[in-house]
Design an enzyme around this catalytic site. Structure first.
Site, PDB file in Angstrom:
ATOM      1  N   GLU A 107      38.836  43.477  32.284  1.00 54.73           N
ATOM      2  CA  GLU A 107      40.197  44.030  32.150  1.00 54.73           C
ATOM      3  C   GLU A 107      41.220  42.967  31.783  1.00 54.73           C
ATOM      4  O   GLU A 107      42.379  43.278  31.528  1.00 54.73           O
ATOM      5  CB  GLU A 107      40.592  44.751  33.448  1.00 54.73           C
ATOM      6  CG  GLU A 107      41.044  43.871  34.600  1.00 54.73           C
ATOM      7  CD  GLU A 107      39.928  43.150  35.360  1.00 54.73           C
ATOM      8  OE1 GLU A 107      38.782  43.095  34.861  1.00 54.73           O
ATOM      9  OE2 GLU A 107      40.219  42.610  36.444  1.00 54.73           O
TER      10      GLU A 107
ATOM     11  N   HIS B 141      36.269  39.110  34.292  1.00 53.83           N
ATOM     12  CA  HIS B 141      37.283  40.169  34.360  1.00 53.83           C
ATOM     13  C   HIS B 141      37.400  40.845  33.003  1.00 53.83           C
ATOM     14  O   HIS B 141      38.224  40.427  32.187  1.00 53.83           O
ATOM     15  CB  HIS B 141      38.637  39.574  34.746  1.00 53.83           C
ATOM     16  CG  HIS B 141      38.749  39.203  36.186  1.00 53.83           C
ATOM     17  ND1 HIS B 141      39.090  40.104  37.157  1.00 53.83           N
ATOM     18  CD2 HIS B 141      38.539  38.039  36.813  1.00 53.83           C
ATOM     19  CE1 HIS B 141      39.105  39.513  38.339  1.00 53.83           C
ATOM     20  NE2 HIS B 141      38.766  38.247  38.162  1.00 53.83           N
TER      21      HIS B 141
ATOM     22  N   CYS C 246      34.289  41.226  39.418  1.00 57.29           N
ATOM     23  CA  CYS C 246      34.631  39.957  40.071  1.00 57.29           C
ATOM     24  C   CYS C 246      34.150  39.964  41.526  1.00 57.29           C
ATOM     25  O   CYS C 246      32.957  40.096  41.763  1.00 57.29           O
ATOM     26  CB  CYS C 246      36.115  39.645  39.941  1.00 57.29           C
ATOM     27  SG  CYS C 246      36.461  37.918  40.368  1.00 57.29           S
TER      28      CYS C 246
END
Lengths: 207, 256
Positions: free
Chosen positions: A185, A183, A83
């Site tokens: 994650e 993202h 990001c």
């Protein structure tokens, strides 16, 4: 296979824990750390980031981790920016004029087009430009989660884009340096697969 | 490409999910981690946890819940209810929440929006607005607090505009006239806020059918649709919701 030691650079901003947790899930011994010894010893390094480009650069320098990030990216060890952590790798950003980025990747981060809502806060479908890049291994029509108003320019380093008022840079790969505007994650199975591919690349470098 | 998000909302009291969620394969219907994982597996795009008690002494429990969810579930989630300061926001975000939603505290002290946005970025600063139709305000909608019981005198649409100017990254807009009625979103209110702001708007309050979800995005232009009971009580899965929305011409992330 042993778990590779991954240093997630902790420079005191926002939610950095998610990246660490996701890497733990996909088999890395991930530490959220500002310890220069641990970062130097790590098999691989993650540069996360949320918030404004200028604020992140300031926090990176204040914590002394800016130089560490540049040195890790230049070391040949696997490195991933996530990001705003991706954006920091470039020379500069329209978001924070006059603030130097880390300059690991060439170019200036640009504001998303004016005719789309900013931030882009949604899942989006990757348009893969370099299907042979190891980050994309095994990913079938992946959708990932994005939250951003700025993005790096699309060029020959781009692995995948998304359509948001035109092609927007989503994943880049330059040698040992990978970066994702999305993202991983926070992108459920698709994101974990991308991170697992990155952890796999650590094993291959270490082998 | 606009991709509409589907967001189940879970009410939390002292770190436990309340309002009895009724999935077949859930062992503990109050466990926020297990429920969040189940919604992730169904294809939910995000989750909102609403801390309904949020008294001061329960803050630690909520922070612990955020950490537990972030440990196991890898989709974005927001925590709202009882966030009153930058420090409250910091603890939740550090624990692993992606966004915090603020309501009464922002209304009482609008600078809080800017403070959270400046510290952590606009993307994690959600301003929640509970609105009711009202003859007291210009737009015809007024902000209410305390679960919709207390009028604030503030125009709901104007407040959304101000929240964006102050740094909010998203508006979570609940019609208290519709909440719990299963009559569908208040589309006129939603559309008014969508048209006057440039940040994502999450429509909330009143979903009883899949058509209601579609209408929120298609007719009112909401960027995301939030619902509770139709998902919790097993009336519909997230996949059914997304199939319905796709058939209506909306773009959504496919379910796994």
């Amino acid at each position: 296979m042993t778990r590779p030691l991954v240093a997630v650079l902790d420079y005191g901003i926002g939610n950095l824990r998610s990246a660490q947790k996701a890497l733990l899930r996909v088999g890395a011994e991930a530490h959220l750390t500002a310890d220069s010894g641990l970062i130097a010893d790590a098999d691989a390094v993650v540069l996360p980031g949320v918030g404004a480009f200028g604020a992140c650069m300031r926090a990176l320098h204040d914590s002394g981790l800016g130089e560490q990030a540049i040195s890790a990216a230049g070391s040949g060890r696997p490195f991933i920016g996530i990001c705003v952590g991706m954006q920091l790798l470039y020379d500069a950003s329209e978001e924070s004029p006059g603030v130097d980025g880390l300059g690991v990747l060439p170019g200036e981060v640009e504001l998303l087009p004016s005719h789309v809502k900013r931030p882009q806060m949604q899942w989006n479908r990757l348009q893969i430009c370099r299907g042979d890049h190891p980050s994309m291994a095994g990913l079938e029509d992946p959708w990932l989660y994005f939250v951003h108003s700025y993005a790096a320019p699309v060029n020959e380093n781009t692995v995948a884009t998304v359509d948001y008022g035109g092609p927007v840079n989503a994943v880049v790969g330059v040698g040992n340096v990978w970066a994702t505007q999305c993202h991983p994650e926070k992108s459920s199975q698709a994101g974990l697969s991308l991170l697992a591919n990155w952890v796999q690349s650590i094993h291959e470098v270490s082998a | 490409m606009k991709v509409v998000r589907v967001i189940p909302c879970l009410d939390v009291d002292k770190g436990r999910v309340v309002k009895g969620i009724n999935f077949v394969d859930i062992r503990d219907a109050g466990d926020p981690v297990e429920l969040a994982a189940a919604y992730d597996a169904q294809g939910a795009d995000e989750l909102v946890f609403l801390d309904i008690t949020a008294s001061h002494e329960n803050r630690d429990t909520t922070v612990a819940m955020a950490a537990a969810v972030a440990e196991k579930v890898f989709i974005p989630f927001t925590i709202g209810g009882g966030v009153r300061s930058v420090d409250d926001a910091r603890r939740l975000l550090r624990a692993g929440a992606d966004k915090v939603s603020i309501m009464s505290a922002a209304l009482a002290r609008p600078d809080l929006i800017t403070e959270i946005a400046d510290e952590f970025g606009s993307q994690c600063c959600v301003v929640a607005i509970d609105a009711r139709s009202s003859s007291e305000t210009e737009s015809g909608y007024e902000v209410f607090t305390h679960g919709g019981r207390r009028a604030s005198g503030v125009d709901a649409v104007a407040w959304a505009v101000e929240a964006e100017q102050r740094g909010a990254g998203e508006i979570l807009l609940t019609s208290m006239d519709r909440d719990g009625t299963k009559e569908g979103f208040e589309l006129t209110l939603t559309k008014a806020v969508v048209e006057r702001t440039n940040i994502p708007v999450v429509a909330s309050g009143g979903v009883g059918t899949l058509d209601h979800l579609t209408a929120g995005a298609l007719e009112a232009g909401a960027d995301a649709v939030l619902a509770a009971s139709i998902f919790h009580f097993g009336e519909h899965t997230v996949a059914e919701a997304k199939d319905h929305m796709t058939a209506a011409g909306l773009t959504v992330r496919p379910c796994p």
